[in-house]
Design an enzyme around this catalytic site. Structure first.
Site, PDB file in Angstrom:
ATOM      1  N   ASP A 320       5.945   8.965  17.042  1.00 35.90           N
ATOM      2  CA  ASP A 320       4.757   9.622  17.574  1.00 35.90           C
ATOM      3  C   ASP A 320       4.475  10.866  16.731  1.00 35.90           C
ATOM      4  O   ASP A 320       5.295  11.305  15.926  1.00 35.90           O
ATOM      5  CB  ASP A 320       4.931   9.945  19.063  1.00 35.90           C
ATOM      6  CG  ASP A 320       3.588  10.072  19.778  1.00 35.90           C
ATOM      7  OD1 ASP A 320       2.554  10.221  19.100  1.00 35.90           O
ATOM      8  OD2 ASP A 320       3.570  10.021  21.023  1.00 35.90           O
ATOM      9  N   GLU A 522      -2.965  14.031  27.394  1.00 33.86           N
ATOM     10  CA  GLU A 522      -1.581  14.457  27.160  1.00 33.86           C
ATOM     11  C   GLU A 522      -1.248  15.735  27.951  1.00 33.86           C
ATOM     12  O   GLU A 522      -1.676  15.888  29.082  1.00 33.86           O
ATOM     13  CB  GLU A 522      -1.323  14.601  25.661  1.00 33.86           C
ATOM     14  CG  GLU A 522      -1.619  13.272  24.926  1.00 33.86           C
ATOM     15  CD  GLU A 522      -1.126  13.249  23.496  1.00 33.86           C
ATOM     16  OE1 GLU A 522      -0.018  13.735  23.236  1.00 33.86           O
ATOM     17  OE2 GLU A 522      -1.854  12.715  22.643  1.00 33.86           O
TER      18      GLU A 522
HETATM   19  C1  BGC Z   1       0.184  10.445  21.362  1.00 34.10           C
HETATM   20  C2  BGC Z   1       0.250   8.972  21.079  1.00 34.10           C
HETATM   21  C3  BGC Z   1      -0.776   8.570  20.083  1.00 34.10           C
HETATM   22  C4  BGC Z   1      -0.630   9.428  18.854  1.00 34.10           C
HETATM   23  C5  BGC Z   1      -1.588   9.074  17.754  1.00 34.10           C
HETATM   24  C6  BGC Z   1       0.082  11.279  20.114  1.00 34.10           C
HETATM   25  O1  BGC Z   1      -0.258  12.571  20.392  1.00 34.10           O
HETATM   26  O2  BGC Z   1       1.318  10.835  22.099  1.00 34.10           O
HETATM   27  O3  BGC Z   1       0.097   8.254  22.268  1.00 34.10           O
HETATM   28  O4  BGC Z   1      -0.681   7.219  19.783  1.00 34.10           O
HETATM   29  O5  BGC Z   1      -0.827  10.765  19.193  1.00 34.10           O
HETATM   30  O6  BGC Z   1      -2.855   9.427  18.041  1.00 34.10           O
HETATM   31  C1  BGC Z   2      -4.795  15.864  17.444  1.00 36.31           C
HETATM   32  C2  BGC Z   2      -3.398  15.729  17.929  1.00 36.31           C
HETATM   33  C3  BGC Z   2      -3.269  14.629  18.895  1.00 36.31           C
HETATM   34  C4  BGC Z   2      -3.817  13.453  18.296  1.00 36.31           C
HETATM   35  C5  BGC Z   2      -3.742  12.324  19.167  1.00 36.31           C
HETATM   36  C6  BGC Z   2      -5.235  14.601  16.908  1.00 36.31           C
HETATM   37  O1  BGC Z   2      -6.462  14.656  16.356  1.00 36.31           O
HETATM   38  O2  BGC Z   2      -4.843  16.836  16.452  1.00 36.31           O
HETATM   39  O3  BGC Z   2      -2.936  16.882  18.391  1.00 36.31           O
HETATM   40  O4  BGC Z   2      -1.947  14.391  19.247  1.00 36.31           O
HETATM   41  O5  BGC Z   2      -5.125  13.640  17.870  1.00 36.31           O
HETATM   42  O6  BGC Z   2      -4.215  11.262  18.478  1.00 36.31           O
END
Ligand code: BGC
Ligand code: BGC
Length: 798
Positions: A320, A522
């Site tokens: 992740d 989140e």
């Molecule tokens: C999340 C994931 C997600 C990833 C990519 C993370 O912040 O926990 O669920 O797939 O970002 O966007």
């Molecule tokens: C954000 C991240 C987040 C992610 C999830 C991004 O664009 O910067 O903080 O976890 O999106 O996909």
């Protein structure tokens, strides 16, 4: 030692053993993916081919397969140089820096990246096309025009794996339109404490229901293993996430720690994984959380022994977002621990090159055995081969089926599936006879949320956090809940009026109040108790009630909440979850066009505290509850006692990547929703301090000013970082005269994250606003802004 858990997992693992897997093929000696001969491959044959490819790859190219940067950082030039194995768009990512870019731009970027990754290499070194992963967690919702399906919590309430399978298939087609290969979905978290901000991504608190729904989505996305269309046209790679126990953290804190006996934890949180594996899932994402103090990204026992050994998973494990950096002793750019523990791909959005360099050095110095690298690359290539991304049929994204057929985004047949899912997900908790709404009724529809598609869609919608600032213009072709009600009312021979504040001239027969949680994603959605603090809906309901007008609540939320006050003030109450773009599905139930069949997939709390609630004990409505339209039995008056109601909402103005409710940000004269985006003379970007986008980097132009408006008492305490001394005059004010702080900031500059305390002593006045202004360019990062009562006379500090 994990015998209990093994028993739980055994049947699904057996199912896996017989399911088999189809695959693509690849000619061993080819150096281009497109010029490969067809093969009559069996599993052993393609394994041999993969082994041959791996044996001919340089260490550099192998390491590159393990690295996954994001599109906001990586360019096609960098891709051509390093040949990253995959890349992603984050929730706030969009092609060429535009998160609202038309679908054609997504496809254009996919082609550019693919071309860069397949440019010829010297010495016949094998060429491995890259692949693109995205979070299409409720439809392909990073992209404009996509169908937005209900979030998982609503799908759990449908109890209908078939509709979930159809959603997966429709989502896969929409993903293919944009040339993307891989979906980071489904989330198969078993959310056990609804204070968690990702509860809505969970189908249910029940592990088996979660597993069934997750498996159905996987089959929809990928097709069924063994079928001719498995991972073929109209299918994309799926991901079961986040392995495991993301839904089991103490107090529902996102990315937190999970404690307990490992067998008992597995018997709840690991249950969906063998079911996902049996459904053929090709990738699994490791979780941010730790278990008994050990971060999952570094847990070899679970990532390797359990997931590979006991569960027999042979696809790839992706990390992740920078989560490896949270392991003790790791940084985002230096972390052999994760690879050694069993991770195959590092999701490393912005530090790909640095991580690549460190991994390379660690293989060379023996910290990482090359055999482990080979194993990870083998798994990655296996997935690519099965998905047809590496083999005779591999084609550039725009040449693939569905690519560029933009009319398929949000096409009518997909919207029909979404509408059906919405109707099936509505759960009626109370109905003293007002539902179904009578034909010919004159209806008033109230509440800010009624006509907001963005609010009905929740987080992970165009932007990471989603949000009501995304007006309906961002959702062409979608239907708000209000629009659906209006249409149904007119069809029934009645009428409907939208009146956000509930005012009316002609007394309505019934008032429908649409209200609920503002979108979040989140950790920004974590909460401390189950109180729904926003009283807009409650006030409207009470006002109608006082006038004797029957009321229907349509409650939009990512979880059950303590709603006793609102339930008391409603004649009917519908838990609508986060339905998405097809709001007409709500009216379908309200008007009785389809039967009400939705059943809670989570226990609904009787009290407001917010302890974990997973079963009938302490539930107002148990899991499985949901009334038919003709069930008019009385609910009775509910207790409105709640110790948390009198507490103030908290004094944080900005924390965890969010402006608190009731706090607004202005850049000069323009609104800056959630302290992010572009305003007069200011650009505010989300940046990662301790967690993803928890902080903001604010770039001021000359004359730029930022004002926050809120309420509260006491000093302002700001956690900030000023990379460079101010070039001009910086002032701060709070309702009084602006005070220059340039000398203090000059001293603080370049010293990393610090705390600024602004009291009456230096500001003179402490009001309901805070303004920072500058006459020269300035770069300032903030991660928290709060108000704190401090002893009288406390001096300011920087
Ligand atoms: C999340 C994931 C997600 C990833 C990519 C993370 O912040 O926990 O669920 O797939 O970002 O966007
Ligand atoms: C954000 C991240 C987040 C992610 C999830 C991004 O664009 O910067 O903080 O976890 O999106 O996909």
């Amino acid at each position: 030692m994990r015998s209990k858990a093994r028993l739980v997992l055994a049947s699904a693992v057996m199912a896996l053993a017989v399911s088999g897997c189809s695959e693509g093929s690849l000619q061993s000696a080819s150096s281009t993916p497109v010029a490969v001969a067809a093969s009559t491959s069996v599993e052993a044959d393609s394994e041999a081919r993969i082994a041959d490819i791996v044996s001919r790859m340089s260490l550099e190219r192998k390491i590159a397969q393990l690295i996954q940067p994001q599109i906001n950082s990586v360019t096609p030039e960098e891709m051509r140089k390093y040949r990253w194995g995959s890349y992603l768009n984050g929730g706030n990512g969009g092609p060429y820096g535009d998160e609202f870019a038309p679908a054609s731009e997504w496809l254009r970027l996919a082609d550019e990246m693919w071309d860069a990754s397949t440019a010829p290499l010297p010495n016949g070194e094998p060429i491995i096309p890259t692949m693109w992963g995205t979070d299409a967690v409720h439809g392909h919702t990073n992209v404009m025009n996509a169908t937005i399906f209900p979030h998982n919590i609503g799908l759990g309430a449908t109890r209908d794996p078939d509709i979930v399978r159809q959603i997966g298939a429709a989502t896969a087609v929409e993903i293919e339109v944009t040339g993307i290969d891989w979906n980071f979905s489904p989330t198969v978290a078993v959310a056990r404490d609804d204070r968690w901000g990702r509860t809505y991504e969970s189908y249910s608190e029940d592990p088996v229901l979660t597993g069934q729904m997750g498996a159905a989505l996987i089959e929809g996305l990928q097709g069924k293993p063994g079928d001719a269309d498995f991972l073929a046209q109209g299918r994309v790679i799926a991901t079961a996430k986040h392995f495991f126990a993301d839904g089991g953290t103490d107090q529902g804190v996102d990315q937190g720690d999970v404690n307990g006996d490992i067998e008992e934890l597995m018997a709840i949180h690991a249950v969906p994984y063998p079911m996902a594996i049996a459904a053929g899932v090709e990738t699994i994402m490791a979780s941010f959380n730790s278990i008994n103090g050990i971060k999952m990204h570094g847990n070899r026992d679970l990532l390797t022994d359990v997931l590979r050994g006991e569960m027999g998973f042979d696809g790839l494990v992706v990390g992740d977002w920078n989560a490896h950096g949270q392991i003790a002793g790791c940084t985002v750019s230096d972390c052999p621990q994760s690879l050694l523990a069993g991770l195959d791909i590092y999701m490393v959005p912005d530090d790909a090159v640095a991580l690549y360099e460190s991994l390379l050095a660690q293989v060379r110095d023996g910290t990482i055995p090359e055999a482990r690298v080979d194993e990870a690359v083998t798994r990655i290539l296996r997935v690519k081969m099965r998905a047809g991304l590496l083999g005779p049929d591999a084609q550039k994204p725009s040449a693939r089926p569905n690519a560029g057929e933009y009319e398929k985004l949000g096409q009518a047949s997909h919207r029909a599936i979404a509408r059906e899912a919405v109707a099936k997900s509505q759960v009626i908790l109370k109905n003293e006879g007002v539902l179904p709404i009578k034909s010919g009724a004159n209806i008033l529809v109230a509440g800010e949320a009624a006509d907001s598609i963005a609010q009905a869609a929740g987080g992970w919608t165009l932007t990471w956090q989603g949000g009501r600032e995304l007006t309906n213009d961002y959702f062409p072709g979608a239907t708000s809940i209000w629009a659906g009600i209006e249409e149904a009312a007119v069809e029934s021979g009645g009428s409907a009026t939208l009146s956000v504040d509930g005012s009316f001239e002609q007394r309505p027969d019934v008032a429908i109040v649409v209200f609920g949680e503002q979108p979040y994603a989140e950790f920004a959605g974590d909460r401390k108790n189950m109180v729904f603090g926003d009283e807009e809906g409650l006030e409207l309901l009470r006002k109608f009630k006082a006038q004797g007008i029957p009321t229907v609540s349509v409650f939009l939320s990512g979880r059950p909440l303590w709603m006793n006050r609102e339930l008391n003030a409603s004649d009917a109450f519908v838990a609508s979850w986060l339905p998405g773009s097809e709001g007409a599905g709500v009216a379908d139930v309200l008007f009785g066009a389809v039967p009400a069949t939705g059943k809670l997939s989570f226990s609904w709390p009787a009290s407001c505290e917010g302890m974990p609630l997973n079963g009938p004990d302490g539930a107002l409505f148990a899991m499985g509850y949901g009334r038919a339209l003709d069930d008019h039995s009385a609910l009775g008056r509910l207790s409105e006692d709640c110790g948390f109601l009198s507490l103030s909402a908290g004094s944080e103005w900005y924390a965890n990547g969010r402006l608190a409710a009731g706090v607004s940000a202005m850049a000069g004269g323009s609104d800056l929703p959630n302290l992010r985006g572009q305003g007069d003379g200011i650009v505010a970007r989300g940046i990662d301090k301790d967690r993803q986008e928890d902080a903001r980097s604010i770039t001021f132009g000359p004359g730029g000013s930022l004002t926050l408006n809120g309420s509260g008492e006491g000093a302002f305490v700001i956690s900030y970082n000023l990379p460079q001394a101010p070039a001009g005059q910086v002032t701060i004010s709070s309702g009084g005269e602006p005070v220059s702080v340039s000398p203090q900031l000059t001293i603080a500059a370049g010293k990393g994250w610090r705390e600024m305390v602004l009291t009456q002593a230096c500001l003179g006045s402490l009001g309901d606003s805070l303004t920072i202004a500058t006459d020269a360019p300035l770069e300032l990062s903030v991660v928290e802004i709060s108000r704190r009562e401090l002893p009288a006379g406390t001096q300011c500090s920087f």
